[in-house]
Design a protein around this motif. Structure first.
Motif, PDB file in Angstrom:
ATOM      1  N   PHE A 108      19.018  -9.151  -5.060  1.00 41.19           N
ATOM      2  CA  PHE A 108      18.002  -9.393  -6.085  1.00 41.19           C
ATOM      3  C   PHE A 108      17.063  -8.181  -6.137  1.00 41.19           C
ATOM      4  O   PHE A 108      16.720  -7.612  -5.094  1.00 41.19           O
ATOM      5  CB  PHE A 108      17.168 -10.631  -5.752  1.00 41.19           C
ATOM      6  N   ALA A 109      16.614  -7.830  -7.340  1.00 39.75           N
ATOM      7  CA  ALA A 109      15.697  -6.691  -7.472  1.00 39.75           C
ATOM      8  C   ALA A 109      14.718  -6.909  -8.612  1.00 39.75           C
ATOM      9  O   ALA A 109      15.066  -7.488  -9.649  1.00 39.75           O
ATOM     10  CB  ALA A 109      16.491  -5.402  -7.704  1.00 39.75           C
ATOM     11  N   THR A 110      13.478  -6.453  -8.391  1.00 36.18           N
ATOM     12  CA  THR A 110      12.448  -6.471  -9.432  1.00 36.18           C
ATOM     13  C   THR A 110      11.686  -5.146  -9.371  1.00 36.18           C
ATOM     14  O   THR A 110      11.755  -4.408  -8.380  1.00 36.18           O
ATOM     15  CB  THR A 110      11.431  -7.607  -9.229  1.00 36.18           C
ATOM     16  N   GLN A 111      10.913  -4.872 -10.414  1.00 37.69           N
ATOM     17  CA  GLN A 111       9.965  -3.769 -10.347  1.00 37.69           C
ATOM     18  C   GLN A 111       8.885  -4.109  -9.319  1.00 37.69           C
ATOM     19  O   GLN A 111       8.673  -5.272  -8.966  1.00 37.69           O
ATOM     20  CB  GLN A 111       9.337  -3.540 -11.719  1.00 37.69           C
ATOM     21  N   GLU A 112       8.181  -3.098  -8.857  1.00 35.78           N
ATOM     22  CA  GLU A 112       7.180  -3.294  -7.811  1.00 35.78           C
ATOM     23  C   GLU A 112       6.089  -4.268  -8.233  1.00 35.78           C
ATOM     24  O   GLU A 112       5.610  -5.068  -7.416  1.00 35.78           O
ATOM     25  CB  GLU A 112       6.544  -1.953  -7.433  1.00 35.78           C
ATOM     26  N   PHE A 113       5.701  -4.220  -9.510  1.00 35.62           N
ATOM     27  CA  PHE A 113       4.630  -5.088  -9.990  1.00 35.62           C
ATOM     28  C   PHE A 113       5.139  -6.012 -11.099  1.00 35.62           C
ATOM     29  O   PHE A 113       4.551  -6.119 -12.174  1.00 35.62           O
ATOM     30  CB  PHE A 113       3.447  -4.255 -10.478  1.00 35.62           C
ATOM     31  N   SER A 114       6.230  -6.682 -10.824  1.00 29.20           N
ATOM     32  CA  SER A 114       6.811  -7.607 -11.797  1.00 29.20           C
ATOM     33  C   SER A 114       7.640  -8.657 -11.070  1.00 29.20           C
ATOM     34  O   SER A 114       8.228  -8.387 -10.027  1.00 29.20           O
ATOM     35  CB  SER A 114       7.685  -6.860 -12.799  1.00 29.20           C
ATOM     36  N   LEU A 115       7.687  -9.863 -11.648  1.00 28.49           N
ATOM     37  CA  LEU A 115       8.555 -10.925 -11.140  1.00 28.49           C
ATOM     38  C   LEU A 115       9.755 -11.143 -12.058  1.00 28.49           C
ATOM     39  O   LEU A 115      10.496 -12.101 -11.880  1.00 28.49           O
ATOM     40  CB  LEU A 115       7.762 -12.224 -10.986  1.00 28.49           C
ATOM     41  N   THR A 116       9.944 -10.243 -13.005  1.00 26.57           N
ATOM     42  CA  THR A 116      11.113 -10.321 -13.883  1.00 26.57           C
ATOM     43  C   THR A 116      12.311  -9.724 -13.163  1.00 26.57           C
ATOM     44  O   THR A 116      12.265  -8.551 -12.746  1.00 26.57           O
ATOM     45  CB  THR A 116      10.876  -9.558 -15.193  1.00 26.57           C
ATOM     46  N   GLN A 257      -2.888  -7.519 -15.050  1.00 26.47           N
ATOM     47  CA  GLN A 257      -4.171  -6.822 -15.112  1.00 26.47           C
ATOM     48  C   GLN A 257      -3.963  -5.300 -15.103  1.00 26.47           C
ATOM     49  O   GLN A 257      -3.055  -4.799 -14.440  1.00 26.47           O
ATOM     50  CB  GLN A 257      -5.052  -7.229 -13.929  1.00 26.47           C
ATOM     51  N   PRO A 258      -4.817  -4.560 -15.794  1.00 29.51           N
ATOM     52  CA  PRO A 258      -4.695  -3.090 -15.850  1.00 29.51           C
ATOM     53  C   PRO A 258      -5.365  -2.430 -14.647  1.00 29.51           C
ATOM     54  O   PRO A 258      -6.420  -1.780 -14.774  1.00 29.51           O
ATOM     55  CB  PRO A 258      -5.405  -2.744 -17.161  1.00 29.51           C
ATOM     56  N   LEU A 259      -4.753  -2.585 -13.467  1.00 31.39           N
ATOM     57  CA  LEU A 259      -5.358  -2.059 -12.241  1.00 31.39           C
ATOM     58  C   LEU A 259      -4.625  -0.791 -11.787  1.00 31.39           C
ATOM     59  O   LEU A 259      -3.426  -0.640 -12.043  1.00 31.39           O
ATOM     60  CB  LEU A 259      -5.269  -3.107 -11.122  1.00 31.39           C
ATOM     61  N   PRO A 260      -5.329   0.094 -11.076  1.00 25.27           N
ATOM     62  CA  PRO A 260      -4.656   1.257 -10.472  1.00 25.27           C
ATOM     63  C   PRO A 260      -3.588   0.794  -9.479  1.00 25.27           C
ATOM     64  O   PRO A 260      -3.711  -0.279  -8.863  1.00 25.27           O
ATOM     65  CB  PRO A 260      -5.793   1.998  -9.761  1.00 25.27           C
ATOM     66  N   ALA A 261      -2.529   1.579  -9.306  1.00 21.46           N
ATOM     67  CA  ALA A 261      -1.385   1.177  -8.490  1.00 21.46           C
ATOM     68  C   ALA A 261      -1.797   0.813  -7.063  1.00 21.46           C
ATOM     69  O   ALA A 261      -1.336  -0.200  -6.515  1.00 21.46           O
ATOM     70  CB  ALA A 261      -0.346   2.287  -8.483  1.00 21.46           C
ATOM     71  N   GLU A 262      -2.644   1.617  -6.437  1.00 20.45           N
ATOM     72  CA  GLU A 262      -3.005   1.351  -5.047  1.00 20.45           C
ATOM     73  C   GLU A 262      -3.783   0.047  -4.910  1.00 20.45           C
ATOM     74  O   GLU A 262      -3.567  -0.731  -3.973  1.00 20.45           O
ATOM     75  CB  GLU A 262      -3.807   2.523  -4.475  1.00 20.45           C
TER      76      GLU A 262
END
Length: 363
Positions: A108-116, A257-262
Motif C-alpha cells: 500500500f502507498a500514499t503521498q506523505e500528506f494524503s490518505l488517498t 490545511q495550507p501548512l509548511p511541510a515541517e
C-alpha cells in the motif's frame, strides 16, 4: 451437482494454452512486464499445487491434524452452497500446500500528506488500493522504491484471496493455523466475492462479503446447536477500527490545511502518538488490559498502514438492513444486492447510506 475436477494433466494443457493469451491482454496495460509476469507465474504455481481435499482426507499418510481440519472445512463448504446459496463449484474443495506463511504480500502507498491510496487497475479485479506480490522480497523491493519517491508505504501479508470464480480457489496451507470456525468464515467470505462483485468499488465488495461471512457464521453456529458468539472480540475489533477511522478523519482535516511541510510532519506525528495514547487508555479502561493489538500499534505508523481499515465493513450495516428487508431470504437478498451494484456510483452510495442509517437507527 458438483462437476468433476479435470485431471491435472488436462488442466496443465489448458493453462499452457490460456496463460499466453491472458498475459498478452495483461501486458497491453501500463504496468511492467515483470510485475504481470510474477502475477501469472505465482497464480500458475498455486493452481498446479492443488489437489482434491477428499484425497488428502483419505490418505492415512498425511498429517492427522491437517486431515481433521480439512474434514471440518468441508462441512462448512456444503453448508455454504446448500444453505447460504453460495456458488457450488470446486472452490475450497481443493487444497494447496504453498510452503510459506502468506500467499501474497500487498504493498500500500500514499503521498506523505494524503490518505488517498495509490490505485492500480487490473483487467479482472478492476482498481484496487495495492499491488500484490507472490514474493516477500519483491514486495519489499517495491516498497523501497516507493519510499525513495517520498511515499508512505506499508506491506501486509495475505493468507487467502479470491480469483472471483475465474479459477477454483483452494484452501491454502497458510490458513491451517486458523480454527475450524475461522476457516469456515473465510470460505463464506470468499465465496461471497464469487457470488457478486462490482469492479472498482472495494468498499461495496468487501462489506458485502463481510456481511455474508458474519450472517453465514451466525447461521452456521445455529445449525450445529451452538450458542451465539458473545461478540467480545468483535466489539474490541470494532472499537479498535473506530480509533483508526477517527485518526483518519483528523489527518484528513490536517492535510487540508495550507501548512509548511515541517509543521505538517510534526502535527502528523502528534496524531499518530494520540492514536497510541487513545488505544492504551481504551485497552486498560475497557478491555481489562487485553493486548491483542499491541503488536500492530507499536510498529511505525504512517498513512499507508491506515488504508485497509474501514474497507471491509463500512457498509455492513447497509447489507444487514437489506437482508432484513428481504425477509432473510438469501436468494432475494442476492438479487437485491445485484440491483444495488448495478446503480451508478453516486446512486449506489446514496442507497447504501440510507440503508446504513436505517440499520443504525434500529429500524
Amino acid at each position: 451437482m458438483i462437476r468433476p475436477l479435470p485431471s491435472l494433466g488436462l488442466l496443465d494443457r489448458v493453462l499452457r494454452v490460456l496463460f499466453p493469451g491472458v498475459l498478452f491482454l495483461l501486458l497491453n496495460g501500463c504496468a511492467s512486464v515483470s510485475y504481470y509476469g510474477q502475477l501469472a507465474s505465482g497464480q500458475l504455481q498455486l493452481l498446479r499445487a492443488r489437489e482434491p481435499v477428499a484425497k488428502v482426507i483419505a490418505n492415512p499418510q498425511r498429517d492427522p491434524q491437517l486431515r481433521a481440519h480439512l474434514a471440518q472445512s468441508q462441512k462448512a463448504r456444503v453448508f455454504a452452497s446448500q444453505h447460504l446459496h453460495l456458488p457450488d463449484n470446486q472452490s475450497y474443495r481443493l487444497y494447496a500446500d504453498i510452503g510459506r506463511p502468506y500467499v501474497v504480500w500487498n504493498v500500500f502507498a500514499t503521498q506523505e500528506f494524503s490518505l488517498t491510496p495509490q490505485n492500480h487497475c487490473f483487467p479482472i479485479a478492476g482498481c484496487v488500493a495495492y499491488r500484490g506480490y507472490y514474493s516477500q522480497s519483491a514486495a519489499r523491493g517495491e516498497a523501497a522504491m516507493q519510499r525513495l519517491n517520498g511515499m508512505d508505504v506499508s506491506i501486509g501479508g495475505v493468507e487467502a484471496y479470491s480469483t472471483l470464480g475465474w479459477f477454483n480457489d483452494p484452501i491454502l496451507s497458510s490458513m491451517m493455523n486458523w480454527g475450524d470456525e475461522r476457516l469456515a468464515t473465510l470460505i463464506f467470505h470468499e465465496l461471497g466475492h464469487q457470488r457478486f462483485y462490482v469492479k472498482d468499488d472495494t468498499e461495496f465488495n468487501e462489506s458485502f462479503a463481510t456481511f455474508v461471512e458474519q450472517e453465514g457464521t451466525r447461521q452456521w453456529r445455529a445449525s450445529r446447536g451452538l450458542a451465539p458468539d458473545n461478540g467480545m472480540q468483535m466489539r474490541q475489533r470494532d472499537q479498535f477500527i473506530q480509533l483508526i477511522l477517527d485518526t483518519r478523519v483528523r489527518l484528513e482535516r490536517l492535510y487540508a490545511q495550507p501548512l509548511p511541510a515541517e509543521q505538517m510532519r510534526q502535527r502528523k506525528a502528534a496524531e499518530f502518538e494520540r492514536l497510541r495514547s487513545n488505544y492504551r487508555t481504551m485497552r486498560e479502561s475497557q478491555w481489562a488490559g487485553d493486548k491483542r493489538y499491541d503488536a500492530w500499534i507499536n510498529l511505525p505508523l504512517n498513512n499507508a498502514r491506515l488504508l485497509p481499515f474501514g474497507l471491509y465493513d463500512q457498509w455492513v450495516p447497509a447489507f444487514a438492513a437489506l437482508f432484513r428487508q428481504e425477509g432473510g431470504d438469501w436468494v432475494k437478498f442476492y438479487a437485491a444486492v445485484e440491483k444495488l451494484g448495478g446503480l451508478p456510483v453516486a446512486e449506489r452510495k446514496a442507497a447504501l447510506k440510507a440503508l446504513a442509517d436505517l440499520q443504525n437507527a434500529g429500524g
